[in-house]
Design a protein around this motif. Structure first.
Motif, mmCIF file in Angstrom:
data_model
loop_
_atom_site.group_PDB
_atom_site.id
_atom_site.type_symbol
_atom_site.label_atom_id
_atom_site.label_comp_id
_atom_site.label_asym_id
_atom_site.label_seq_id
_atom_site.Cartn_x
_atom_site.Cartn_y
_atom_site.Cartn_z
ATOM 1 N N UNK A 95 0.800 -1.234 0.000
ATOM 2 C CA UNK A 95 0.000 0.000 0.000
ATOM 3 C C UNK A 95 0.823 1.268 0.000
ATOM 4 N N UNK A 96 2.089 1.159 -0.371
ATOM 5 C CA UNK A 96 2.970 2.337 -0.371
ATOM 6 C C UNK A 96 2.986 2.965 -1.767
ATOM 7 N N UNK A 97 1.865 3.539 -2.140
ATOM 8 C CA UNK A 97 1.741 4.153 -3.463
ATOM 9 C C UNK A 97 0.800 5.350 -3.396
ATOM 10 N N UNK A 98 0.767 6.095 -4.467
ATOM 11 C CA UNK A 98 -0.172 7.213 -4.586
ATOM 12 C C UNK A 98 -0.906 7.098 -5.913
ATOM 13 N N UNK A 99 -2.110 7.615 -5.931
ATOM 14 C CA UNK A 99 -2.872 7.616 -7.178
ATOM 15 C C UNK A 99 -2.516 8.878 -7.958
ATOM 16 N N UNK A 100 -2.202 8.753 -9.240
ATOM 17 C CA UNK A 100 -1.759 9.915 -10.021
ATOM 18 C C UNK A 100 -2.853 10.957 -10.195
ATOM 19 N N UNK A 101 -2.432 12.206 -10.151
ATOM 20 C CA UNK A 101 -3.359 13.319 -10.369
ATOM 21 C C UNK A 101 -3.293 13.703 -11.844
ATOM 22 N N UNK A 102 -4.054 12.996 -12.672
ATOM 23 C CA UNK A 102 -4.060 13.263 -14.108
ATOM 24 C C UNK A 102 -5.105 14.334 -14.389
ATOM 25 N N UNK A 103 -4.632 15.515 -14.732
ATOM 26 C CA UNK A 103 -5.530 16.654 -14.958
ATOM 27 C C UNK A 103 -6.420 16.393 -16.162
ATOM 28 N N UNK A 104 -7.646 16.929 -16.097
ATOM 29 C CA UNK A 104 -8.598 16.769 -17.194
ATOM 30 C C UNK A 104 -9.218 18.102 -17.549
ATOM 31 N N UNK A 105 -9.744 18.188 -18.761
ATOM 32 C CA UNK A 105 -10.451 19.384 -19.197
ATOM 33 C C UNK A 105 -9.604 20.640 -19.135
ATOM 34 N N UNK A 106 -10.177 21.706 -18.613
ATOM 35 C CA UNK A 106 -9.491 22.994 -18.556
ATOM 36 C C UNK A 106 -8.252 22.941 -17.659
#
Length: 387
Positions: A95-106
């Motif tokens: 559980x040593x992970x992060x979920x990526x912040x993939x930007x969307x739209x504007x």
């Protein structure tokens, strides 16, 4: 050790990977999968977008964690394409992970546009340094005439008569005529005479002048091109910010401009993803860490684990705000001079950066206007408590 499956960063490669994944699920009687990756450079962007469309979940493992844990199994510092996937898989299992912040739209557009703006700003600064170097070599006295060589009149001189011998050949009337052609009213014979006199006394290098003239011509041409590109990028960012709810309220704050708002939003993304401003504080690497053991109590400092650009942006914004905006100045003075637990200057800047995050978060989530009186509430709070 399990056999490594290799695939190319292409559509065919992604399809082969997906088929391999489906086969693994079938062999192990699993219906869901969690794909872990080490975000090195830009190589994972295409895979991330592909997995998002195919509803497979991608998580990211910190490369620093991979480096620190790669010796746990074999007590050996080697780093290979066979060993790393196993290390990453174990970190994901723990559980040593992060979920990526993939930007969307504007928000994706703002992030890309702001990255381009930062790149162009870096290029412009590099070009400025190169022109400064050129002037110090071939025309050192030029700065006595034009304090800022990037002005319109100065650029016209550098494009047409950059060398002292060129200036001398044109004489005062010829120099003045350059500005008259383009109707530059701020410059006239007085400035032309000053430039001419300094050119006569120039101590600049007098060898390799043909190549030097070509060099300054290319540098100025490149500088003007980068400036135009920068302005186009800034106009796009301004247009995109109109689509972000409540971004206009951030711009109403004194000392906060388009660059600040765009930089903050490009790093943070959609504000609705966060439940608390503390999450953004952690994202910026401003969360506090303590080094202590037993009776020893070490110094408390910020973690610096997070988005460096966001942390840098906050520092760059807070520094001038402390000097020019009254409430920031007052709060900084209070933090550094209060009788109980006074902060050092840098600690105060960190505290104000965290406070600015809370202000931005409140404006973007609640759509409220900035209130200077509420901002300095920390100063009044101890007095109210005593009363």
């Amino acid at each position: 050790m399990a056999k490594v499956f290799r695939f190319e960063n292409t559509e065919k490669g992604f399809l082969n990977f997906k088929n391999w994944l489906l086969e693994l699920k079938s062999q192990n009687a699993k219906i869901e999968s969690l794909i872990g990756a080490e975000p090195t450079g830009h190589y994972w962007f295409g895979l991330g977008a592909y997995l998002k469309e195919s509803t497979e979940k991608l998580v990211l493992v910190n490369p620093y964690h991979v480096m620190r844990t790669k010796e746990l199994d074999d007590n050996h510092p080697s780093k290979t394409d066979t060993k790393d996937p196993k290390t990453i898989a174990k970190l994901v299992i723990d559980g040593r992970y992060t979920e990526p912040n993939i930007a969307q739209g504007v928000f994706a557009d703002i992030r890309v546009a702001n990255n381009n703006r930062l790149r162009l700003q870096k290029d412009i600064n590099a070009l400025k340094n190169r022109v400064e170097r050129w002037l110090k070599i071939y025309f050192p006295q030029y700065k006595n005439v034009f304090g800022d060589w990037t002005g319109k009149g100065s650029l016209m001189v550098l494009k047409e008569i950059p060398l002292p011998e060129d200036v001398r050949s044109y004489e005062v009337d010829g120099i003045n005529q350059i500005w008259r052609k383009e109707k530059v009213r701020a410059l006239g014979k007085k400035r032309a005479l000053k430039l001419y006199n300094f050119a006569k006394k120039s101590i600049g290098v007098k060898e390799g002048l043909q190549a030097a003239k070509l060099e300054i011509s290319m540098l100025v041409e490149e500088y003007e091109l980068k400036r135009k590109q920068y302005e186009k990028c800034l106009k796009l960012i301004e247009k995109l910010l109109e689509e972000v709810p409540n971004a206009d309220l951030m711009l109403e704050m004194k000392g906060v401009g388009i660059v600040t708002v765009a930089g903050f939003i490009s790093e943070v993304g959609d504000i609705s993803r966060y439940d608390s401003p503390k999450q953004i504080q952690k994202l910026a690497g401003l969360a506090l860490k303590e080094n202590s053991s037993g009776k020893h109590r070490g110094k408390t400092s910020i973690s610096k684990r997070g988005r460096k650009r966001l942390r840098t942006l906050l520092f760059q914004v807070v520094m001038p705000l402390i000097g020019k905006v009254e409430e920031f100045k007052d709060l900084h003075m209070y933090y550094t001079t209060r009788p109980k637990n006074p902060l050092k200057k840098k600690q105060s800047i960190v505290a104000l950066s965290c406070k600015l995050i809370r202000v931005f978060y409140a404006i973007l989530t609640k759509g409220i206007e900035y209130d200077a009186k509420k901002f300095v509430g920390d100063i009044r709070r101890p007095e109210l408590k005593a009363a």
